[in-house]
Design a protein around this motif. Structure first.
Motif, PDB file in Angstrom:
ATOM      1  N   SER A   1      -0.866 -49.691  67.171  1.00  0.00           N
ATOM      2  CA  SER A   1      -1.616 -49.913  68.475  1.00  0.00           C
ATOM      3  C   SER A   1      -2.947 -49.480  69.060  1.00  0.00           C
ATOM      4  N   LEU A   2      -3.520 -50.013  69.757  1.00  0.00           N
ATOM      5  CA  LEU A   2      -4.788 -50.197  70.141  1.00  0.00           C
ATOM      6  C   LEU A   2      -4.525 -51.201  71.225  1.00  0.00           C
ATOM      7  N   GLY A   3      -5.724 -50.594  72.579  1.00  0.00           N
ATOM      8  CA  GLY A   3      -6.524 -51.067  73.140  1.00  0.00           C
ATOM      9  C   GLY A   3      -7.325 -51.065  74.156  1.00  0.00           C
ATOM     10  N   LEU A   4      -8.321 -52.173  73.987  1.00  0.00           N
ATOM     11  CA  LEU A   4      -9.596 -51.919  74.166  1.00  0.00           C
ATOM     12  C   LEU A   4     -10.251 -52.887  75.231  1.00  0.00           C
ATOM     13  N   SER A   5     -10.931 -52.056  75.954  1.00  0.00           N
ATOM     14  CA  SER A   5     -12.108 -52.304  77.276  1.00  0.00           C
ATOM     15  C   SER A   5     -12.671 -53.069  77.560  1.00  0.00           C
ATOM     16  N   CYS A   6     -13.808 -53.629  78.400  1.00  0.00           N
ATOM     17  CA  CYS A   6     -14.802 -54.567  77.847  1.00  0.00           C
ATOM     18  C   CYS A   6     -15.462 -55.019  79.497  1.00  0.00           C
ATOM     19  N   ALA A   7     -15.903 -54.097  80.011  1.00  0.00           N
ATOM     20  CA  ALA A   7     -16.564 -53.485  80.922  1.00  0.00           C
ATOM     21  C   ALA A   7     -18.231 -54.648  81.372  1.00  0.00           C
ATOM     22  N   ALA A   8     -17.981 -55.150  82.088  1.00  0.00           N
ATOM     23  CA  ALA A   8     -19.018 -56.332  82.790  1.00  0.00           C
ATOM     24  C   ALA A   8     -19.882 -55.535  83.628  1.00  0.00           C
ATOM     25  N   SER A   9     -21.293 -55.387  84.284  1.00  0.00           N
ATOM     26  CA  SER A   9     -21.762 -54.669  85.124  1.00  0.00           C
ATOM     27  C   SER A   9     -22.412 -56.007  85.982  1.00  0.00           C
ATOM     28  N   ASP A  10     -21.980 -57.248  85.958  1.00  0.00           N
ATOM     29  CA  ASP A  10     -21.830 -58.158  86.900  1.00  0.00           C
ATOM     30  C   ASP A  10     -21.061 -58.310  86.756  1.00  0.00           C
ATOM     31  N   ARG A  11     -20.797 -59.299  88.386  1.00  0.00           N
ATOM     32  CA  ARG A  11     -19.589 -59.520  88.982  1.00  0.00           C
ATOM     33  C   ARG A  11     -19.330 -61.269  88.472  1.00  0.00           C
TER      34      ARG A  11
ATOM     35  N   THR B   1     -13.321 -56.048  84.398  1.00  0.00           N
ATOM     36  CA  THR B   1     -13.175 -55.938  83.063  1.00  0.00           C
ATOM     37  C   THR B   1     -11.798 -56.420  82.372  1.00  0.00           C
ATOM     38  N   LEU B   2     -11.762 -56.540  80.894  1.00  0.00           N
ATOM     39  CA  LEU B   2     -11.533 -57.353  79.969  1.00  0.00           C
ATOM     40  C   LEU B   2     -11.101 -56.793  79.272  1.00  0.00           C
ATOM     41  N   TYR B   3      -9.547 -56.970  79.350  1.00  0.00           N
ATOM     42  CA  TYR B   3      -9.312 -55.785  78.088  1.00  0.00           C
ATOM     43  C   TYR B   3      -8.269 -57.046  76.588  1.00  0.00           C
ATOM     44  N   LEU B   4      -7.754 -55.865  75.524  1.00  0.00           N
ATOM     45  CA  LEU B   4      -7.609 -56.665  74.489  1.00  0.00           C
ATOM     46  C   LEU B   4      -6.327 -56.033  73.952  1.00  0.00           C
ATOM     47  N   GLN B   5      -5.103 -55.733  74.169  1.00  0.00           N
ATOM     48  CA  GLN B   5      -3.628 -54.874  73.630  1.00  0.00           C
ATOM     49  C   GLN B   5      -3.337 -55.761  71.962  1.00  0.00           C
ATOM     50  N   MET B   6      -3.738 -54.612  70.947  1.00  0.00           N
ATOM     51  CA  MET B   6      -3.768 -55.058  70.197  1.00  0.00           C
ATOM     52  C   MET B   6      -2.219 -53.956  69.047  1.00  0.00           C
ATOM     53  N   ASN B   7      -1.434 -55.489  68.549  1.00  0.00           N
ATOM     54  CA  ASN B   7      -0.051 -54.382  69.067  1.00  0.00           C
ATOM     55  C   ASN B   7      -0.349 -54.500  66.622  1.00  0.00           C
ATOM     56  N   THR B   8       0.868 -53.947  66.422  1.00  0.00           N
ATOM     57  CA  THR B   8       1.149 -54.304  64.875  1.00  0.00           C
ATOM     58  C   THR B   8       0.074 -54.747  64.498  1.00  0.00           C
ATOM     59  N   LEU B   9      -0.772 -54.038  63.831  1.00  0.00           N
ATOM     60  CA  LEU B   9      -2.139 -53.782  63.706  1.00  0.00           C
ATOM     61  C   LEU B   9      -1.816 -53.822  62.119  1.00  0.00           C
ATOM     62  N   LYS B  10      -3.023 -54.340  61.348  1.00  0.00           N
ATOM     63  CA  LYS B  10      -3.201 -54.671  60.795  1.00  0.00           C
ATOM     64  C   LYS B  10      -4.395 -54.626  59.256  1.00  0.00           C
ATOM     65  N   PRO B  11      -4.360 -53.635  58.276  1.00  0.00           N
ATOM     66  CA  PRO B  11      -5.678 -53.401  57.574  1.00  0.00           C
ATOM     67  C   PRO B  11      -6.421 -54.838  57.861  1.00  0.00           C
ATOM     68  N   GLU B  12      -6.442 -55.692  57.525  1.00  0.00           N
ATOM     69  CA  GLU B  12      -7.339 -57.064  57.960  1.00  0.00           C
ATOM     70  C   GLU B  12      -7.736 -57.227  59.018  1.00  0.00           C
ATOM     71  N   ASP B  13      -6.924 -56.798  60.000  1.00  0.00           N
ATOM     72  CA  ASP B  13      -7.869 -56.436  61.619  1.00  0.00           C
ATOM     73  C   ASP B  13      -9.140 -55.823  62.059  1.00  0.00           C
ATOM     74  N   THR B  14      -9.340 -54.848  60.621  1.00  0.00           N
ATOM     75  CA  THR B  14     -10.733 -53.930  60.354  1.00  0.00           C
ATOM     76  C   THR B  14     -11.770 -55.347  60.462  1.00  0.00           C
ATOM     77  N   ALA B  15     -11.825 -53.992  62.081  1.00  0.00           N
ATOM     78  CA  ALA B  15     -13.809 -55.810  62.054  1.00  0.00           C
ATOM     79  C   ALA B  15     -14.323 -54.352  63.329  1.00  0.00           C
ATOM     80  N   VAL B  16     -15.502 -54.674  63.611  1.00  0.00           N
ATOM     81  CA  VAL B  16     -16.326 -54.463  64.703  1.00  0.00           C
ATOM     82  C   VAL B  16     -15.461 -55.218  66.085  1.00  0.00           C
ATOM     83  N   TYR B  17     -15.164 -55.313  66.670  1.00  0.00           N
ATOM     84  CA  TYR B  17     -14.699 -55.995  68.156  1.00  0.00           C
ATOM     85  C   TYR B  17     -16.137 -56.079  69.064  1.00  0.00           C
TER      86      TYR B  17
END
Length: 116
Positions: free
Chosen positions: A17-27, A78-94
């Motif tokens: 698993s991995l958790g991604l975050s996305c921070a926004a500079s503007d409300r 902030t925006l989030y993406l929780q990724m579970n049960t990851l597969k090799p085909e999920d390899t990418a730049v997000y």
């Protein structure tokens, strides 16, 4: 100019698993539908998940449905993406962006590598 900055990527074994975050500079982004997108090596960027501005509605690509969860905290811009049960085909730049995506908001993205 308003910016979106992704973080949280890394190297993980298949099934992990991995958790991604996305921070926004503007409300202003709190008033927009938002999404996650990804681009694998040699492929076009594709939609991964989306969430409505209030967070009540979500949508997922079939390839990640049931494994990924998109969420947002408008109080933290902030925006989030929780990724579970990851597969090799999920390899990418997000990347995060508004949904639909706006060309001005593409950031550097965060690299996710899933080893088999």
């Amino acid at each position: 100019q308003a910016q979106l900055v992704e973080s949280g990527g890394g190297l993980v074994q298949a099934g992990g698993s991995l958790g991604l975050s996305c921070a926004a500079s503007d409300r202003a982004f709190t008033r927009r539908d938002m999404g996650w997108f990804r681009q694998a090596p040699g492929k076009e960027r594709e939609f991964v998940a989306a969430i409505s501005r209030g967070g009540m509605n979500t949508d997922y690509a079939d390839s990640v449905k049931g494994r990924f969860t998109i969420s947002r905290d408008n109080g933290k811009n902030t925006l989030y993406l929780q990724m579970n049960t990851l597969k090799p085909e999920d390899t990418a730049v997000y990347y995060c962006n508004t949904n639909p995506a706006h060309p001005a908001y593409w950031g550097q993205g965060t690299q996710v590598i899933v080893s088999s």
